[in-house]
Scaffold this active site. Sequence first.
Site, PDB file in Angstrom:
ATOM      1  N   HIS A 121       0.795  -1.236   0.000  1.00 34.65           N
ATOM      2  CA  HIS A 121       0.000   0.000   0.000  1.00 34.65           C
ATOM      3  C   HIS A 121       0.822   1.277   0.000  1.00 34.65           C
ATOM      4  O   HIS A 121       2.034   1.258   0.215  1.00 34.65           O
ATOM      5  CB  HIS A 121      -1.012   0.015   1.157  1.00 34.65           C
ATOM      6  CG  HIS A 121      -0.445   0.190   2.547  1.00 34.65           C
ATOM      7  ND1 HIS A 121      -0.510  -0.780   3.512  1.00 34.65           N
ATOM      8  CD2 HIS A 121       0.157   1.258   3.148  1.00 34.65           C
ATOM      9  CE1 HIS A 121       0.031  -0.325   4.632  1.00 34.65           C
ATOM     10  NE2 HIS A 121       0.446   0.904   4.435  1.00 34.65           N
TER      11      HIS A 121
ATOM     12  N   ASN B 252      -6.469  12.280  10.703  1.00 29.88           N
ATOM     13  CA  ASN B 252      -6.227  12.757  12.057  1.00 29.88           C
ATOM     14  C   ASN B 252      -7.458  13.551  12.483  1.00 29.88           C
ATOM     15  O   ASN B 252      -7.793  14.569  11.874  1.00 29.88           O
ATOM     16  CB  ASN B 252      -4.954  13.610  12.091  1.00 29.88           C
ATOM     17  CG  ASN B 252      -3.713  12.777  11.849  1.00 29.88           C
ATOM     18  OD1 ASN B 252      -3.426  11.845  12.594  1.00 29.88           O
ATOM     19  ND2 ASN B 252      -2.985  13.074  10.780  1.00 29.88           N
TER      20      ASN B 252
ATOM     21  N   HIS C 242       2.733  11.615  -7.212  1.00 29.98           N
ATOM     22  CA  HIS C 242       1.348  11.314  -7.551  1.00 29.98           C
ATOM     23  C   HIS C 242       1.076   9.831  -7.402  1.00 29.98           C
ATOM     24  O   HIS C 242       1.997   9.026  -7.260  1.00 29.98           O
ATOM     25  CB  HIS C 242       1.038  11.746  -8.996  1.00 29.98           C
ATOM     26  CG  HIS C 242       1.888  11.078 -10.033  1.00 29.98           C
ATOM     27  ND1 HIS C 242       2.999  11.657 -10.597  1.00 29.98           N
ATOM     28  CD2 HIS C 242       1.808   9.849 -10.611  1.00 29.98           C
ATOM     29  CE1 HIS C 242       3.550  10.835 -11.478  1.00 29.98           C
ATOM     30  NE2 HIS C 242       2.856   9.726 -11.502  1.00 29.98           N
TER      31      HIS C 242
ATOM     32  N   ARG D  20       9.525  19.312  -2.361  1.00 28.31           N
ATOM     33  CA  ARG D  20       8.983  18.228  -3.169  1.00 28.31           C
ATOM     34  C   ARG D  20       9.416  16.857  -2.643  1.00 28.31           C
ATOM     35  O   ARG D  20      10.376  16.732  -1.884  1.00 28.31           O
ATOM     36  CB  ARG D  20       9.439  18.392  -4.619  1.00 28.31           C
ATOM     37  CG  ARG D  20       8.876  19.649  -5.266  1.00 28.31           C
ATOM     38  CD  ARG D  20       9.052  19.637  -6.760  1.00 28.31           C
ATOM     39  NE  ARG D  20      10.463  19.512  -7.142  1.00 28.31           N
ATOM     40  CZ  ARG D  20      10.865  19.292  -8.383  1.00 28.31           C
ATOM     41  NH1 ARG D  20       9.977  19.157  -9.352  1.00 28.31           N
ATOM     42  NH2 ARG D  20      12.151  19.210  -8.669  1.00 28.31           N
TER      43      ARG D  20
ATOM     44  N   ARG E 168      -2.250  11.160   3.936  1.00 29.91           N
ATOM     45  CA  ARG E 168      -3.091  11.796   4.955  1.00 29.91           C
ATOM     46  C   ARG E 168      -4.177  12.617   4.263  1.00 29.91           C
ATOM     47  O   ARG E 168      -3.901  13.276   3.255  1.00 29.91           O
ATOM     48  CB  ARG E 168      -2.246  12.715   5.837  1.00 29.91           C
ATOM     49  CG  ARG E 168      -1.195  11.974   6.638  1.00 29.91           C
ATOM     50  CD  ARG E 168      -0.310  12.953   7.410  1.00 29.91           C
ATOM     51  NE  ARG E 168       0.707  12.243   8.192  1.00 29.91           N
ATOM     52  CZ  ARG E 168       1.898  11.894   7.732  1.00 29.91           C
ATOM     53  NH1 ARG E 168       2.253  12.196   6.496  1.00 29.91           N
ATOM     54  NH2 ARG E 168       2.748  11.250   8.517  1.00 29.91           N
TER      55      ARG E 168
ATOM     56  N   GLU F  52      -4.097   3.542   1.445  1.00 26.54           N
ATOM     57  CA  GLU F  52      -4.430   3.802   2.846  1.00 26.54           C
ATOM     58  C   GLU F  52      -4.577   5.304   3.035  1.00 26.54           C
ATOM     59  O   GLU F  52      -3.668   6.064   2.707  1.00 26.54           O
ATOM     60  CB  GLU F  52      -3.320   3.278   3.765  1.00 26.54           C
ATOM     61  CG  GLU F  52      -3.581   3.572   5.250  1.00 26.54           C
ATOM     62  CD  GLU F  52      -2.430   3.169   6.173  1.00 26.54           C
ATOM     63  OE1 GLU F  52      -1.315   2.888   5.671  1.00 26.54           O
ATOM     64  OE2 GLU F  52      -2.636   3.150   7.390  1.00 26.54           O
TER      65      GLU F  52
ATOM     66  N   GLU G  81      -2.636  10.626 -11.713  1.00 26.00           N
ATOM     67  CA  GLU G  81      -2.417  10.491 -13.146  1.00 26.00           C
ATOM     68  C   GLU G  81      -3.415   9.494 -13.714  1.00 26.00           C
ATOM     69  O   GLU G  81      -3.753   8.496 -13.068  1.00 26.00           O
ATOM     70  CB  GLU G  81      -0.980   9.987 -13.395  1.00 26.00           C
ATOM     71  CG  GLU G  81      -0.600   9.895 -14.865  1.00 26.00           C
ATOM     72  CD  GLU G  81       0.831   9.389 -15.072  1.00 26.00           C
ATOM     73  OE1 GLU G  81       1.474   8.957 -14.094  1.00 26.00           O
ATOM     74  OE2 GLU G  81       1.294   9.419 -16.221  1.00 26.00           O
TER      75      GLU G  81
END
Lengths: 178, 178
Positions: free
Chosen positions: B30, B100, B123, B119, B34, B96, B169
């Site tokens: 996975h 919070n 994506h 950075r 967030r 996933e 994408e």
Amino acid sequence: MTAQTRADLAEVAGVAPIRDAATAGFVFNHTMLRVRDPHASLDFYTRVLGFSLARKVDFEQAKFSLYFLVLAELDDMPDGDEARREWLARQRGVLELTHNHGTEAQVGPVYHDGNSEPRGFGHICVSVPDVRAACARMEAMGVPFQKTLSQGSMRSIAFIKDPDGYWIELIQPTPLAD
Amino acid sequence: MTAQTRADLAEVAGVAPIRDAATAGFVFNHTMLRVRDPHASLDFYTRVLGFSLARKVDFEQAKFSLYFLVLAELDDMPDGDEARREWLARQRGVLELTHNHGTEAQVGPVYHDGNSEPRGFGHICVSVPDVRAACARMEAMGVPFQKTLSQGSMRSIAFIKDPDGYWIELIQPTPLAD
């Protein structure tokens, strides 16, 4: 409240009641991370984690290269670049590493792991048959850990760090024996 | 140089010559992002992209919840939470989402998409059978685009944005017809 059954999951706020037929054949294909030094990253992902390099594409004018890695048997992967592009686009769980040419000559970290401010992306996760054996092997290889199995309250998971500092969670499907 | 064949890939600097047998059974399971508001994110990933919610776990004391999504048929997914946990840990291409508790009440963006400084993560990508049809459907649904098919020099790919601004994408495996 933790969803105990599939029926509970269907009741979670926001979940669409049915899957739109227009999404048939959609595949969660890949996750892209930028990396400072492809040599170091390819060594890490292939030697430590068992990924295979499935495609490499260079954009000479725009000065970047893409590396696509899969953690799977490659028996059915075609030989030619275009056939591999199509094959790869049908896979789940591809890792794309982007190398902006020249970053490998920079000193110190180039990219942000997402786990300090500003936060966003958290980690990728590799599931392994035996997480204790996997951690022991990686410790012996000198892989840096963000969290060992014995640290913190969650004793069944560990986090290692890739050469750019991105976190990689290690889990095993079955419960750990005491 | 773009690797034209499988033999070329084996020669790329950093690639391990053979896959270590100790990595047998490893699965790229996975990717974790967030999210500010799980209601908005679940609506987006299930309704727009066809993902299914496969597990929800709440950590009340630590004030966060985890949502695991898969873009696959769920015919063989078990009913109970523990059996689903094991099933899910064997899958490739799980998404996933971490919530919070309380961020949903904040105004404006909470998380960083990784594509401006600093950075790192870039994506995720969903492969679709017909990228033109998929983009037309999403435009009609009001999904925001980072790049449409007709923008820029790469006319076969598009980028949409999820409710937190993460880039997704869209590609199709086969070449686009003229």
